[in-house]
Design a protein around this motif. Structure first.
Motif, PDB file in Angstrom:
ATOM      1  N   UNK A 362      11.367  92.008 -18.750  1.00 17.28           N
ATOM      2  CA  UNK A 362      10.248  91.763 -17.844  1.00 17.28           C
ATOM      3  C   UNK A 362      10.337  92.662 -16.634  1.00 17.28           C
ATOM      4  N   UNK A 363       9.387  92.501 -15.705  1.00 17.93           N
ATOM      5  CA  UNK A 363       9.364  93.306 -14.483  1.00 17.93           C
ATOM      6  C   UNK A 363       8.419  92.629 -13.502  1.00 17.93           C
ATOM      7  N   UNK A 364       8.960  92.185 -12.357  1.00 18.76           N
ATOM      8  CA  UNK A 364       8.088  91.580 -11.355  1.00 18.76           C
ATOM      9  C   UNK A 364       7.907  92.487 -10.138  1.00 18.76           C
ATOM     10  N   UNK A 365       8.444  93.725 -10.213  1.00 21.48           N
ATOM     11  CA  UNK A 365       8.200  94.722  -9.182  1.00 21.48           C
ATOM     12  C   UNK A 365       8.777  94.409  -7.823  1.00 21.48           C
ATOM     13  N   UNK A 366       9.829  93.621  -7.728  1.00 23.29           N
ATOM     14  CA  UNK A 366      10.327  93.190  -6.424  1.00 23.29           C
ATOM     15  C   UNK A 366      11.770  93.605  -6.190  1.00 23.29           C
ATOM     16  N   UNK A 367      12.150  94.797  -6.661  1.00 31.38           N
ATOM     17  CA  UNK A 367      13.534  95.225  -6.506  1.00 31.38           C
ATOM     18  C   UNK A 367      13.697  96.292  -5.434  1.00 31.38           C
ATOM     19  N   UNK A 368      12.642  96.616  -4.718  1.00 33.38           N
ATOM     20  CA  UNK A 368      12.747  97.577  -3.621  1.00 33.38           C
ATOM     21  C   UNK A 368      12.491  99.010  -4.009  1.00 33.38           C
ATOM     22  N   UNK A 372      11.067  99.046 -11.564  1.00 36.61           N
ATOM     23  CA  UNK A 372      12.031  97.950 -11.696  1.00 36.61           C
ATOM     24  C   UNK A 372      12.006  97.426 -13.123  1.00 36.61           C
ATOM     25  N   UNK A 373      13.037  96.737 -13.485  1.00 34.46           N
ATOM     26  CA  UNK A 373      13.099  96.146 -14.815  1.00 34.46           C
ATOM     27  C   UNK A 373      13.984  94.909 -14.769  1.00 34.46           C
ATOM     28  N   UNK A 374      13.647  93.927 -15.579  1.00 35.89           N
ATOM     29  CA  UNK A 374      14.477  92.727 -15.763  1.00 35.89           C
ATOM     30  C   UNK A 374      14.808  92.620 -17.240  1.00 35.89           C
TER      31      UNK A 374
END
Length: 514
Positions: A362-368, A372-374
């Motif tokens: 997944x990816x919620x775009x909140x890694x700075x 981004x990737x989860x």
């Protein structure tokens, strides 16, 4: 008159040995460590497995089957069919897509019943609810590894290291945080293994003591009172009721019991020890272990047997005949399963760790950063995994060398290899079947056991020269520190944390890990 045994002089001990002797030699400290060590290790395992357990709040990988089947079992007593698009409604708590039409499933129900307990207590739409029972059993598996190692080695240190290694291993963490069956299977397999060890610790000395004063006995005693063997049958029947691969474990451990009974009779001087172990004690052991396993397995199908709507339930007026026919169909499915899958990994690839499974991305775009990737990946701790494989090969080498040189085989070296044989070797006979690397979670406790025994050899025996023990113990300490640091590095990709893409790429050490 024999001189009393004196402790070795302090200058002949390493720092670790002096500390260990000082602590374990104190009665109060010894008693405290006996309960504190497993408590701390189990608590660590619980934190790593339970923290943010609800993430991701979706049906990840095969949770789409097992979580929904678990709720159907809870609601209907059997697995019912779900309408198309049921996943999105399911995670909101909307169970309206479930019908009372029986669904064709290919795994026994116990693992799904266990998953259902969490949903029954906390609600079907809560992702933490269907994962909680798996996480608790995954945590308990770490405690079991500690107990198994204590029974095998009688060492708090060795048991603590074994528990620590499994507590921080990534494959064990991931399969404890996702509502799949393999973590549950691992718990019951290891529980059965512990019960077999406890049976051996009681029954083997009993045979030898009963024959101590008998001159050249033709036959040995037949021991009927073996409660740990019955308990092992129940545990391994439960393992088989989670996934059929538990049957291989039941057969392998049962054969081990017969062989160790035979060797005990041989050591005691029984003339007809092979026949005595197989035809007399072996029959009794079979009747203690296998019917208990079979009854346990059958009981887990109670929901299907006492209701009328399960798949193929009405195929015969006799429910047991209908169940047998259903099992024949399930067996045909498993043998013929060869559907392609991007994360499929043949069993020969497993020791090399060529293709771990990404169970969620997944990816919620909140890694700075912009990219981004989860990811939740079933990559084990690479150091623990590869060292465990190497340790298993080392133990095998030691056993073979002992046999060639006609020296006694170290009994402890056999036990991890026994566990690996029954959890790994059967998969090699299905080279075309669609299987996955994460099935090796059930092997992980036995790899850890092999690794701990190899680390003990590396640390050096008390009889080894001082400099040899110093070097060995430092090497073990460096290994353990490195294992902890690598687990800390990989933990984000075991738990689906949102990270920069480049950070994630740094964890893909082999091409197949992506």
């Amino acid at each position: 008159m024999t001189a009393p045994l004196l402790p070795p002089p302090a200058e002949s001990l390493t720092r670790w040995e002096r500390l260990r002797d000082r602590v374990l030699g104190d009665v109060e400290w010894n008693r405290t460590l006996r309960w504190l060590a497993p408590l701390v290790i189990t608590a660590l395992a619980a934190v790593l497995r339970l923290a943010n357990l609800a993430h991701p709040r979706v049906l990840a990988f095969d949770e789409t089957y097992y979580a929904k089947d678990a709720w159907a079992l809870w609601a209907l007593g059997y697995e019912g069919a779900w309408a198309d698009g049921a996943d999105l409604a399911f995670i909101t708590g909307d169970m309206s897509a479930l019908s009372d039409t029986g669904s064709y499933v290919v795994h026994p129900p116990l693992g799904k019943w266990i998953i259902a307990l969490g949903m029954g207590l906390f609600g079907a739409g809560d992702s933490a609810a269907w994962r909680l029972p798996v996480a608790l059993l995954g945590t308990a598996t770490v405690l079991l590894v500690y107990l198994v190692t204590r029974v095998m080695t009688r060492s708090i240190t060795a048991a603590s290291i074994a528990g620590l290694l499994l507590a921080i291993d990534g494959l064990s963490i991931v399969m404890s945080r996702i509502g799949l069956l393999d973590g549950i299977l691992t718990f019951f397999v290891l529980l059965g293994f512990l019960f077999v060890l406890l049976d051996q610790r009681r029954s083997i000395p009993l045979v030898e003591s009963m024959l101590r004063d008998t001159q050249e006995p033709l036959w040995g005693p037949v021991i009927v009172r073996r409660p740990w063997l019955i308990a092992a049958g129940v545990a391994l029947g439960a393992a088989s009721a989670v996934k059929w691969s538990g049957l291989y474990v039941l057969a392998g451990f049962g054969l081990y019991v017969v062989i160790t009974d035979a060797l005990a009779r041989r050591r005691a001087g029984v003339a007809y020890w092979p026949m005595d172990a197989v035809a007399r004690q072996g029959v009794v052991s079979f009747l203690l272990m296998v019917p208990a396993a079979a009854l346990t397995y059958l009981v887990t199908w109670s929901g299907w047997l006492v209701t009328a709507g399960g798949y193929d339930r009405q195929s015969d007026a006799n429910p047991l005949v209908a169940l047998w026919m259903y099992h024949r169909s399930m067996y045909g499915f498993h043998v013929g399963l060869s559907t392609g899958h991007p994360y499929a990994s043949a069993a020969w690839q497993w020791p090399l760790l060529l293709r771990p499974t990404a169970v969620w991305t997944g990816d919620d775009g909140s890694c700075g950063t912009d990219h981004c990737i989860s990811v939740i990946s079933t990559i084990p701790n690479p150091l623990i995994w590869y060292a465990g494989v190497a340790a298993a090969l080392y133990l095998l080498y030691r056993i073979v060398r002992s046999l060639i040189e006609r020296r006694p085989v170290p009994p402890l070296f056999v036990l991890p290899l026994l566990g690996l044989a029954v959890t790994y070797v059967p998969w090699l006979f299905y080279p075309t079947r669609t299987i996955f690397q994460f099935y090796t979670v059930v092997m992980m406790p036995f790899l850890v056991l092999a690794l701990v025994l190899a680390l003990r050899e590396m640390a050096g025996r008390r009889s080894a020269p001082l400099h040899r023990r110093q070097v060995g113990q430092r090497a073990v300490a460096i290994f353990l520190i490195a294992a902890v640091l690598i687990s800390a590095f990989f933990y984000p990709v075991w738990t689906g944390m949102n990270v920069p893409y480049q950070f994630w790429l740094a964890h893909n050490w082999l091409p197949g890990w992506i």
